[in-house]
Write a protein that holds these residues in place. Sequence first.
Motif, short mmCIF file in Angstrom:
data_model
loop_
_atom_site.label_atom_id
_atom_site.label_comp_id
_atom_site.label_asym_id
_atom_site.label_seq_id
_atom_site.Cartn_x
_atom_site.Cartn_y
_atom_site.Cartn_z
N ASP A 124 -2.30 7.79 12.17
CA ASP A 124 -1.73 6.92 13.17
C ASP A 124 -1.46 7.67 14.47
O ASP A 124 -1.70 7.17 15.57
CB ASP A 124 -0.44 6.32 12.63
N LEU A 125 -0.98 8.91 14.31
CA LEU A 125 -0.76 9.75 15.50
C LEU A 125 -2.08 10.00 16.22
O LEU A 125 -2.18 9.89 17.45
CB LEU A 125 -0.16 11.10 15.10
N ALA A 126 -3.09 10.32 15.41
CA ALA A 126 -4.39 10.64 16.00
C ALA A 126 -4.99 9.45 16.73
O ALA A 126 -5.79 9.62 17.65
CB ALA A 126 -5.36 11.10 14.90
N SER A 127 -4.59 8.25 16.33
CA SER A 127 -5.17 7.06 16.95
C SER A 127 -4.81 6.97 18.42
O SER A 127 -5.36 6.13 19.14
CB SER A 127 -4.74 5.81 16.20
N PHE A 128 -3.89 7.81 18.92
CA PHE A 128 -3.59 7.80 20.35
C PHE A 128 -4.76 8.29 21.17
O PHE A 128 -4.83 8.06 22.37
CB PHE A 128 -2.34 8.63 20.65
N LEU A 129 -5.66 8.98 20.48
CA LEU A 129 -6.85 9.46 21.19
C LEU A 129 -7.89 8.36 21.36
O LEU A 129 -8.81 8.50 22.15
CB LEU A 129 -7.48 10.62 20.41
N VAL B 27 -2.59 -8.47 9.39
CA VAL B 27 -1.14 -8.53 9.20
C VAL B 27 -0.80 -9.54 8.11
O VAL B 27 0.04 -9.30 7.24
CB VAL B 27 -0.43 -8.88 10.53
N LEU B 28 -1.50 -10.65 8.10
CA LEU B 28 -1.29 -11.67 7.06
C LEU B 28 -1.64 -11.12 5.69
O LEU B 28 -0.95 -11.38 4.69
CB LEU B 28 -2.17 -12.89 7.38
N LEU C 265 -1.63 0.69 8.65
CA LEU C 265 -0.36 0.09 8.26
C LEU C 265 -0.50 -0.65 6.94
O LEU C 265 0.39 -0.60 6.08
CB LEU C 265 0.08 -0.89 9.36
N LEU C 266 -1.61 -1.31 6.75
CA LEU C 266 -1.87 -2.02 5.49
C LEU C 266 -1.95 -1.04 4.33
O LEU C 266 -1.42 -1.30 3.24
CB LEU C 266 -3.19 -2.79 5.63
N ALA C 267 -2.57 0.10 4.55
CA ALA C 267 -2.67 1.12 3.51
C ALA C 267 -1.28 1.63 3.12
O ALA C 267 -0.98 1.84 1.95
CB ALA C 267 -3.55 2.27 3.98
N VAL C 268 -0.40 1.79 4.11
CA VAL C 268 0.97 2.23 3.81
C VAL C 268 1.68 1.14 3.00
O VAL C 268 2.47 1.44 2.10
CB VAL C 268 1.73 2.57 5.11
N THR C 269 1.38 -0.12 3.29
CA THR C 269 1.97 -1.22 2.51
C THR C 269 1.55 -1.17 1.06
O THR C 269 2.34 -1.40 0.15
CB THR C 269 1.55 -2.57 3.13
N VAL C 270 0.28 -0.83 0.83
CA VAL C 270 -0.20 -0.68 -0.55
C VAL C 270 0.54 0.46 -1.23
O VAL C 270 0.94 0.36 -2.40
CB VAL C 270 -1.73 -0.45 -0.57
N MET C 271 0.78 1.57 -0.50
CA MET C 271 1.53 2.69 -1.07
C MET C 271 2.94 2.23 -1.47
O MET C 271 3.52 2.76 -2.40
CB MET C 271 1.65 3.84 -0.06
N LEU D 68 7.83 3.80 12.64
CA LEU D 68 7.16 4.53 13.73
C LEU D 68 5.77 3.97 14.00
O LEU D 68 5.37 3.79 15.15
CB LEU D 68 7.05 6.01 13.37
N MET D 69 5.06 3.71 12.89
CA MET D 69 3.72 3.16 13.04
C MET D 69 3.77 1.80 13.74
O MET D 69 2.94 1.50 14.59
CB MET D 69 3.09 2.95 11.66
#
Lengths: 403, 403, 403, 403, 403
Positions: free
Chosen positions: E252-257, C272-273, E273-279, E307-308
């Motif tokens: 992220d959805l799939a990670s519920f499994l 997160v950081l 989530l970090l990858a989305v931040t890079v996007m 959502l994530m």
Amino acid sequence: MLAGFLLLLLHTAVDGESTCSYQDVLNYLNLTKNNELYSMTRPVKDYTHPTQVSLEVLLYAILDVVKIDQTFVPYVWIFTKWQNEHIYWNPNDFCGIKTVSLPAEILWKPDIIIEEMTEKDKAPLSPHLTIDSNGLVHVQDDQVLVSTCRMHIFKFPFDIQSCKLSFKSVVHSVSEIQLVRHLNSSQATEWSREVMRTQYEWLFINLTVTNKTVSMFDFQQDVMIYTITMKRRSLLYIVNFILPILFFFLLDLASFLISDSGGEKLSFKVTVLLAVTVMQLILNDILPSSSDRIPLIALYCIGIFALMMLSLLETILVMYLMEKVSASEDNNSRGEKKLTHCACICDVSSDGTPTELQKGSISQLKEESHAEELREVLEMLAVLLNSRKEEAKPEYWTRIFSG
Amino acid sequence: MLAGFLLLLLHTAVDGESTCSYQDVLNYLNLTKNNELYSMTRPVKDYTHPTQVSLEVLLYAILDVVKIDQTFVPYVWIFTKWQNEHIYWNPNDFCGIKTVSLPAEILWKPDIIIEEMTEKDKAPLSPHLTIDSNGLVHVQDDQVLVSTCRMHIFKFPFDIQSCKLSFKSVVHSVSEIQLVRHLNSSQATEWSREVMRTQYEWLFINLTVTNKTVSMFDFQQDVMIYTITMKRRSLLYIVNFILPILFFFLLDLASFLISDSGGEKLSFKVTVLLAVTVMQLILNDILPSSSDRIPLIALYCIGIFALMMLSLLETILVMYLMEKVSASEDNNSRGEKKLTHCACICDVSSDGTPTELQKGSISQLKEESHAEELREVLEMLAVLLNSRKEEAKPEYWTRIFSG
Amino acid sequence: MLAGFLLLLLHTAVDGESTCSYQDVLNYLNLTKNNELYSMTRPVKDYTHPTQVSLEVLLYAILDVVKIDQTFVPYVWIFTKWQNEHIYWNPNDFCGIKTVSLPAEILWKPDIIIEEMTEKDKAPLSPHLTIDSNGLVHVQDDQVLVSTCRMHIFKFPFDIQSCKLSFKSVVHSVSEIQLVRHLNSSQATEWSREVMRTQYEWLFINLTVTNKTVSMFDFQQDVMIYTITMKRRSLLYIVNFILPILFFFLLDLASFLISDSGGEKLSFKVTVLLAVTVMQLILNDILPSSSDRIPLIALYCIGIFALMMLSLLETILVMYLMEKVSASEDNNSRGEKKLTHCACICDVSSDGTPTELQKGSISQLKEESHAEELREVLEMLAVLLNSRKEEAKPEYWTRIFSG
Amino acid sequence: MLAGFLLLLLHTAVDGESTCSYQDVLNYLNLTKNNELYSMTRPVKDYTHPTQVSLEVLLYAILDVVKIDQTFVPYVWIFTKWQNEHIYWNPNDFCGIKTVSLPAEILWKPDIIIEEMTEKDKAPLSPHLTIDSNGLVHVQDDQVLVSTCRMHIFKFPFDIQSCKLSFKSVVHSVSEIQLVRHLNSSQATEWSREVMRTQYEWLFINLTVTNKTVSMFDFQQDVMIYTITMKRRSLLYIVNFILPILFFFLLDLASFLISDSGGEKLSFKVTVLLAVTVMQLILNDILPSSSDRIPLIALYCIGIFALMMLSLLETILVMYLMEKVSASEDNNSRGEKKLTHCACICDVSSDGTPTELQKGSISQLKEESHAEELREVLEMLAVLLNSRKEEAKPEYWTRIFSG
Amino acid sequence: MLAGFLLLLLHTAVDGESTCSYQDVLNYLNLTKNNELYSMTRPVKDYTHPTQVSLEVLLYAILDVVKIDQTFVPYVWIFTKWQNEHIYWNPNDFCGIKTVSLPAEILWKPDIIIEEMTEKDKAPLSPHLTIDSNGLVHVQDDQVLVSTCRMHIFKFPFDIQSCKLSFKSVVHSVSEIQLVRHLNSSQATEWSREVMRTQYEWLFINLTVTNKTVSMFDFQQDVMIYTITMKRRSLLYIVNFILPILFFFLLDLASFLISDSGGEKLSFKVTVLLAVTVMQLILNDILPSSSDRIPLIALYCIGIFALMMLSLLETILVMYLMEKVSASEDNNSRGEKKLTHCACICDVSSDGTPTELQKGSISQLKEESHAEELREVLEMLAVLLNSRKEEAKPEYWTRIFSG
């Protein structure tokens, strides 16, 4: 042209009552666009008279200081004044007209350039100049100067820069054009402070003026050097760059508290290293590449990087040694375990103390068998430890081992 | 115009005592803005006389060297000098006036261009030139030259670049304009070093001058080529780019000490790889794309990338094999465990040695059953190992296996 | 020229019936390109008459507001109007012609500049102006003004900026040129709202006009200051920057629910950081560096960064303490385990309750032996806890310990 | 002017011996700056004569090819030649003077433009042109052409681009100006290769020339089209972008060898995906957005991205299924374990074989009870497997299941 | 000038046979550079005649559409035509000469500007214009218009933009200049399609023309508005930005499994989530900041981000609750375990079934003791579940709990 001239005379004659008109002064001086007396040569009657050019510079704004190109862009007000010996009129003959403003291109102007200037002026030039009845010509120019300036970025972002603006004539020697000024350094600084608008990321410190005569190829010229000194406002660099990296370094130091046994210590340290790498993208943006010494901020960055890496390497080594030790323990104790396990069951009928004794002797054996291996390891660590004194708790992980 | 001219004569007559005025010289030469004798054609009396143009270039600053566009932006001082055969006066007739400075546009100038120049000069042009009593015309221009320069970036950032500035006339042949110079290469270098201000990220090495006559379409022309050689200051590139990547490589090497059994080795290695990927964002910024050979720095980067990847693949393979081996061990030893466990309990009444013997024989069986599988694996590893000799401890992980 | 003039007269005589032509007016006024009466000096018959320049400014578009350079680029319509006392004709003599449009360069124009302007106008200048029969000259210019503007970015991106455009003459004093206007602030605002096209990322608030007379070096000048006030549209900055960082902060807070025992808490928090570090790349792009106070948004960013780091340090400390406690427990309980294990087996013949009792007493002993160690730890934690009140569940992890 | 002219005659008479002067030729031709015969109209005696403009273009450098703006910036040498019918002299009358060079602006020039050109020429224009005794006018211009060029980036970075430069007159029809050339395509290519300096990131292939006559609004015009064909040097794109992504894909493939049971496989795969996301920052920089087809490189990138994501999803699914199976095994075997454990102890007095038998039958029962669940799972996997054939070891993880 | 004129007459008399020369026409019209009849005023004989300016615009290329600055850069061909009433000749008197091309600056031109234009034309202006024997003047200009355009980016990258080009005179009212056109909207669209070269990242849709008369400050003017409508090619934005983010959302959805018990789920989700931040770094580059509504794409991005984050928070909560439950189970079952363990051994002499019974009853007790704790947890979850309906398998993790 003859006809036009006659018509003109006629026309001005028609409204001849206007004896207070500026045009009368120009007619008296024969100052027309095509009169080459005014525009071709230096306006002196005797060529041995030098033209004294008075030059005052005020700093109105610091628009840009580009580290990458070593470019300094001040916005200055330049007040120039010189004597045109062809111009003289008696104000009393012209209703008291003392000054006339004219289009700037019709009079000779000194070819004063700023040596450091690398781009034509971008600001709109003043279209007019003013002449006095006794021949003084006044020009005021508001110029955006794109100039080159050798920056010293060793102490970036805590640096103080001094940029010079060297005013001189291009082709005139000191016997033709002499540069003079009326404001001294402290007055120029004071006036500049008063008119200053924006200072970009800089804090204007002062403006000093020096006159000197330089000679090049046996050609003497007057040079007037204005030096603008300014201090960078480093607050944002501290907040955006230096603090985050320091934080990461603290995190890395703190990671010595994390147990070596699990995998999370490694993962933690390498992620912190990755974050410092991302910060280096910012460093790459803000740092100029034109230095013969490495700037302190780059040393700070690479130093912290190196310390982190060393501590990471150490962690890996310690983990490796611990694992090796525990592996040999395992090998020995596997058989032993069964022994003790069995022994435990064996001893149910007897008391518990012999087991303790037995275990002690076994571990003694184990330690003896690995004595030479451990000695090698400790020698390696001794070498490693000597190479790092800056970290606070070297005794921590040695205690783990010896404890 | 006639009237204007008469008035002018009248006016100068009024202050007729000024026989030391520059204007007298111009009047004698009939040098006016509209006199086409001075501005239209090459100023020779006999067309067969070539005009010798003397050209001296000093390097005042290196403003920019853009790798991406292959653009070189020096700030040079150009001193040009040539003979105008229409100009001659006897200084004694004019109070000793030996030189007159004039607006630059009223005289013919040689059409010397710099072949490599791709943008009009951005610096302000000198507005004046100087003429001598014997007809020599002196022009000094401070020019910011945006020029194209073929760069050799193979050794970047340890490269030395040589950029040419080829001065030549556009339309005049060698029989019309000849280029000469008085400073030789070492003098030009020495003078340049003296006046040099900023050098951007470069270290000026020297300035060489060569004259030659080229012919194109049977048209002979004089060309004077100034070659500026300079060396990149690579310190910051080392600190910001090469060292961090090297550090990551060391980390990757060190990761061979991490135990293969836990998941942290994989996670560690892939994070280090991610950090190198972030560094590649910087490489993409600093590297020009116009090369026919891959620069060493890109090879260095991709090479380290590839080595890291190989070691990562190897780690994965080793982990897979270890798991496979332990899985088959598990399958066999599950039954066995119960056996030994039970056996252990069974043997409580007897002595412990048979258990050791029994276990030995069982593991012997286990190893036999997986012999063919292991042989395949070791053959694969042999192939893999031959492909990498540069890493220091190939015996480490093989020992893990065989040990 | 004489011949040309005669021919011209002849030619216009040929089509002499055209008495309604504009050219007739110009001929009557003798308004030609070379008539210096019109272009050289301020067009007044008596030099004591000041020229009143009427100036109206409408804001047509806000093209750019660059935070980094503190540059403001409005697109304004400037309507200028003044009296030329040399121009007068009776429309009745010329078929009722009341206005004539002319090329802009042939008449004198006031040298009104905008003090803040740093680049020459980029938009195409209007080539024509209009003159009235009573001498009023109308000029309309659509100008793209690149001006400097001191911005206050403390509240960024919720800031309101006021940029000034100060119109004044360069060389004329208040006794020569006076600036007047007809639209007041609210009318100018209203008209601007009507013609406004694009507003970039800003919301135009209002346009205020003030007149004043300033004096510099004892030189009185009229200045008309237009102040453009505008509000930044901060929506996108909230969505793109503030919200994501807030989300990361929430995640970090939520991580207090993750168990301290596994390694995943550390890994989670440091990732997160890292994400917040990536966001700082965006902050570095959008934030100007020219501030003497740290902008709130940078404080917000570094504050969240620091909180995250503190909580990470805390987590590491807690984990360290927990491990230490459990390690000493382990040391004590290893022997103990065997005891209880054996005891368990020993007790098979008796009932299960004594085992419970025995275990209790042993753990009591264990806790006593570590009492002094725990006390130290709790004191450290007490200090640490006092330094952070903003986090909601400080009792959570203390409970873990004491529980 | 009259007076000036007389003076000029006088002056040249004073140094009358200079009959070999260029000025004599100009005087003979009456070629002055103000002679509108030479500068106003097309220089033909009979308006029905078309002016043949000879045009040769050599490519000196490729300065820039901007993908984003579809801009092509070549540096070309343009040699233009045409007949001026007003110019003729007999060289024998003027000491053999055959050519005179003149300031470029005093003669009529054809209004040849390049249709694709979007910016005014940035390179300094040649100030002189040359005239022949038989009336041929030669102009050489070194032009930096900022031109628009429709690029086909489908195959980027392995693309070949063809950019056109269409030379045509703006207002003259084919009956007024005709374009001719002497060099054919292969000669132009050959000469260009010879003079070519820098080629940016491109490899110049050839230069083809075609002439045609186009008509628009019934207006026939000659157009000469130079087509420059060049090939991108793709080496650096491969090294910097394609290879790293391929490496990451290999890593992702290799991750199939990692055991599904631990958490490290997931963590590994998602970190590799993150690295590919970072690479996409580079793609976003280098790729133009103006395409109607998706470039292959974007397909390559998104394809690898999608494959990685699919394999990641699969891994998650497999892990879920494995966990579910083992969970139900656990539920069943917990009771069972105790049974076997106890059974083991129970059987100490009897032989070990029945235990084996017993365990077998129990696992048989377990497998029966989960038979329907597994069947569903395998059907899902069958569907999933059909959708991916490109990955090499689909049997690996199915074997895990079925094994 | 007189002399020059006489010489000119003489010279043309010398080659007097050339009666078909263009110069004859100009001489007849007395059309010289200095004839102010042609260049000063609107070319009408009666000032009440309005000048009809015919204006046709074709779109040759769309060079740039900058979202950040709201700048639209089309390359247009502008064909302008108007009547000059001073020009008339009979072609029969001049060998049939019907048109003459002239340097553009010698004739009056209407001051048509484009209101939206913010920079001077960068393309080279056409140096010539053409006049007809009946006085029509034709001008063709190829202009690169840097114009401002209010963009609606709400639907970005699926947006359609309409940019206006408003042609109008600056100073002339509708009674002086009237704008007419011959091509209607569909013809202009059709012709533009034909000549169109590059369209940047846009798809040209159509070109509509409207005429209207606007009044400002009681001043009526003709305005001709060309509206260019175009559609963005969104393919690359989908491939580079929207698809990758969608992929991450699927992950992220799939990670519920993924099992909640291990640490890998958390690590997985936070890396995604970090990858989305890079996007989001890319989003920050491509999105303009000048909108009063949040663009859909930003909503899409921040929505998926939120959502994530929610699902991540949920995971943390669930893990916390599970751990809490298992911790209390542990506390209870530790004693219990020993009981059952011992019990197991105790029962070796009896049969295995009572153990089953005993365990069942103990777990029953355990569940009762935690009943109130679980009820609280489930209420919290119910609240949480209501807040998220979009995710497909909410029953999954509740089943884990209740199961």
